[in-house]
Design a protein around this motif. Structure first.
Motif, PDB file in Angstrom:
ATOM      1  N   PHE A  41       0.957  -1.175   0.054  1.00 52.88           N
ATOM      2  CA  PHE A  41       0.073   0.149  -0.057  1.00 52.88           C
ATOM      3  C   PHE A  41       0.744   1.071  -0.053  1.00 52.88           C
ATOM      4  O   PHE A  41       0.654   2.355  -0.775  1.00 52.88           O
ATOM      5  CB  PHE A  41      -0.940  -0.068   1.352  1.00 52.88           C
ATOM      6  N   LEU A  42       1.857   1.226   0.829  1.00 53.84           N
ATOM      7  CA  LEU A  42       2.830   2.414   0.979  1.00 53.84           C
ATOM      8  C   LEU A  42       3.610   2.896  -0.273  1.00 53.84           C
ATOM      9  O   LEU A  42       4.004   3.968  -0.279  1.00 53.84           O
ATOM     10  CB  LEU A  42       3.560   2.327   2.236  1.00 53.84           C
ATOM     11  N   ILE A  43       3.961   1.866  -1.010  1.00 57.78           N
ATOM     12  CA  ILE A  43       4.705   2.212  -2.293  1.00 57.78           C
ATOM     13  C   ILE A  43       4.019   3.253  -3.109  1.00 57.78           C
ATOM     14  O   ILE A  43       4.593   4.008  -3.655  1.00 57.78           O
ATOM     15  CB  ILE A  43       4.750   0.861  -3.150  1.00 57.78           C
ATOM     16  N   ASN A  44       2.694   3.140  -3.467  1.00 58.88           N
ATOM     17  CA  ASN A  44       1.909   4.083  -4.264  1.00 58.88           C
ATOM     18  C   ASN A  44       0.869   4.907  -3.793  1.00 58.88           C
ATOM     19  O   ASN A  44       0.175   5.589  -4.276  1.00 58.88           O
ATOM     20  CB  ASN A  44       1.363   3.331  -5.568  1.00 58.88           C
ATOM     21  N   ASN A  45       0.716   4.789  -2.239  1.00 55.81           N
ATOM     22  CA  ASN A  45      -0.417   5.587  -1.670  1.00 55.81           C
ATOM     23  C   ASN A  45       0.102   6.548  -0.378  1.00 55.81           C
ATOM     24  O   ASN A  45       1.157   6.411   0.271  1.00 55.81           O
ATOM     25  CB  ASN A  45      -1.482   4.561  -1.019  1.00 55.81           C
ATOM     26  N   THR A  46      -0.703   7.626  -0.556  1.00 56.64           N
ATOM     27  CA  THR A  46      -0.154   8.494   0.671  1.00 56.64           C
ATOM     28  C   THR A  46      -0.767   8.138   2.231  1.00 56.64           C
ATOM     29  O   THR A  46      -1.961   7.452   1.935  1.00 56.64           O
ATOM     30  CB  THR A  46      -0.501   9.967   0.490  1.00 56.64           C
ATOM     31  N   ILE A  47      -0.157   8.228   3.095  1.00 51.98           N
ATOM     32  CA  ILE A  47      -0.626   7.824   4.268  1.00 51.98           C
ATOM     33  C   ILE A  47      -1.896   8.922   4.674  1.00 51.98           C
ATOM     34  O   ILE A  47      -1.780  10.095   4.451  1.00 51.98           O
ATOM     35  CB  ILE A  47       0.541   8.227   5.576  1.00 51.98           C
ATOM     36  N   LYS A  88     -15.293  14.682  11.189  1.00 56.06           N
ATOM     37  CA  LYS A  88     -15.382  15.991  10.835  1.00 56.06           C
ATOM     38  C   LYS A  88     -15.167  16.435   9.613  1.00 56.06           C
ATOM     39  O   LYS A  88     -14.137  15.512   8.958  1.00 56.06           O
ATOM     40  CB  LYS A  88     -14.313  16.912  11.791  1.00 56.06           C
ATOM     41  N   ASP A  89     -15.925  17.249   8.782  1.00 59.45           N
ATOM     42  CA  ASP A  89     -15.456  17.319   7.417  1.00 59.45           C
ATOM     43  C   ASP A  89     -13.937  17.950   7.064  1.00 59.45           C
ATOM     44  O   ASP A  89     -13.574  17.888   5.852  1.00 59.45           O
ATOM     45  CB  ASP A  89     -16.549  18.143   6.787  1.00 59.45           C
ATOM     46  N   SER A  90     -13.292  18.449   8.023  1.00 60.00           N
ATOM     47  CA  SER A  90     -12.060  19.049   7.855  1.00 60.00           C
ATOM     48  C   SER A  90     -11.242  17.624   7.565  1.00 60.00           C
ATOM     49  O   SER A  90      -9.912  17.873   6.981  1.00 60.00           O
ATOM     50  CB  SER A  90     -11.618  19.935   9.074  1.00 60.00           C
ATOM     51  N   ILE A  91     -11.395  16.627   8.143  1.00 57.08           N
ATOM     52  CA  ILE A  91     -10.846  15.528   7.690  1.00 57.08           C
ATOM     53  C   ILE A  91     -10.825  14.796   6.296  1.00 57.08           C
ATOM     54  O   ILE A  91     -12.247  14.534   5.985  1.00 57.08           O
ATOM     55  CB  ILE A  91     -10.781  14.294   8.757  1.00 57.08           C
ATOM     56  N   ASN A  92      -9.899  14.679   5.199  1.00 58.58           N
ATOM     57  CA  ASN A  92     -10.275  14.345   3.903  1.00 58.58           C
ATOM     58  C   ASN A  92      -9.861  12.778   3.671  1.00 58.58           C
ATOM     59  O   ASN A  92     -10.419  11.997   2.835  1.00 58.58           O
ATOM     60  CB  ASN A  92      -9.532  14.925   3.160  1.00 58.58           C
ATOM     61  N   SER A  93      -9.098  12.045   4.623  1.00 59.97           N
ATOM     62  CA  SER A  93      -8.820  10.810   4.557  1.00 59.97           C
ATOM     63  C   SER A  93      -8.608   9.953   5.746  1.00 59.97           C
ATOM     64  O   SER A  93      -7.947  10.370   6.658  1.00 59.97           O
ATOM     65  CB  SER A  93      -7.383  10.469   3.752  1.00 59.97           C
ATOM     66  N   VAL A  94      -9.045   8.965   5.858  1.00 61.00           N
ATOM     67  CA  VAL A  94      -9.001   8.201   7.008  1.00 61.00           C
ATOM     68  C   VAL A  94      -8.842   6.641   6.768  1.00 61.00           C
ATOM     69  O   VAL A  94      -9.069   6.103   5.550  1.00 61.00           O
ATOM     70  CB  VAL A  94     -10.137   8.021   7.887  1.00 61.00           C
ATOM     71  N   MET A  95      -8.138   5.999   7.763  1.00 65.66           N
ATOM     72  CA  MET A  95      -7.757   4.410   7.664  1.00 65.66           C
ATOM     73  C   MET A  95      -8.335   3.917   8.704  1.00 65.66           C
ATOM     74  O   MET A  95      -8.220   4.485  10.178  1.00 65.66           O
ATOM     75  CB  MET A  95      -6.487   4.202   7.581  1.00 65.66           C
ATOM     76  N   ILE A  96      -9.125   2.957   8.717  1.00 66.76           N
ATOM     77  CA  ILE A  96      -9.552   2.169   9.709  1.00 66.76           C
ATOM     78  C   ILE A  96      -9.321   0.701   9.805  1.00 66.76           C
ATOM     79  O   ILE A  96      -9.165  -0.242   8.811  1.00 66.76           O
ATOM     80  CB  ILE A  96     -11.378   2.177   9.894  1.00 66.76           C
TER      81      ILE A  96
END
Length: 161
Positions: free
Chosen positions: A40-46, A98-106
């Motif tokens: 995942f980390l090769i081509n994706n942002t944290i 919160k809508d100020s957060i654009n990306s989450v991982m669960i």
């Protein structure tokens, strides 16, 4: 745009006489979680925010991801409602971000994650296996408004071995 990344916990051990929340990962779970995280980390942002179920197997999987991404364990938030197997608590959690957060991982559990992947993604998944990861993108600025998104990525550990 909102980005949701779901990672199912690694393969857990039934070897110990502990309650469900305390079950640890098996060696295969540790290895698969590392393999998927690295891929995942090769081509994706944290993602901006990382959340985990309080279950030991989910939190251990999360810690593997954090280590591989060089993030601190302090950067994960444990949420009791993510110890959910049908998905309703996870969906409620997402819709209240919160809508100020654009990306989450669960980091969490099945059947919830397979169900959520199929409710919100556009690529049907029969079963998200242990250590499986799904990334879904939503064309909205509000978590409360998320509906059908685009499944951008599915990582299955068996396909990486």
């Amino acid at each position: 745009m909102k980005t949701l990344i779901l990672m199912r916990h690694g393969k857990s051990s039934w070897e110990f006489n502990v309650n469900d929340k305390e079950r640890p990962l098996k060696t295969r779970g540790l290895n698969d979680a590392s393999l998927v995280s690295k891929h995942f980390l090769i081509n994706n942002t944290i993602p901006e925010k990382i959340f985990s179920s309080p279950a030991k197997r989910a939190h251990e999987t999360c810690k593997i991801f954090l280590k591989m991404s060089e993030k601190s364990e302090n950067e994960v938030t444990i949420i009791e409602d993510l110890y959910d197997f049908n998905g309703s608590n996870v969906i409620n959690f997402l819709r209240n971000l919160k809508d100020s957060i654009n990306s989450v991982m669960i980091f969490g559990h099945n059947h919830a994650f397979t169900s959520i992947s199929n409710i919100f993604g556009d690529n049907y998944i029969d079963n998200l296996p242990t250590s499986g990861l799904v990334k879904i993108i939503f064309d909205t600025n509000s978590w409360r408004a998320i509906e059908k998104g685009k499944t951008e990525l599915i990582i299955i550990p068996k396909e990486l071995r």
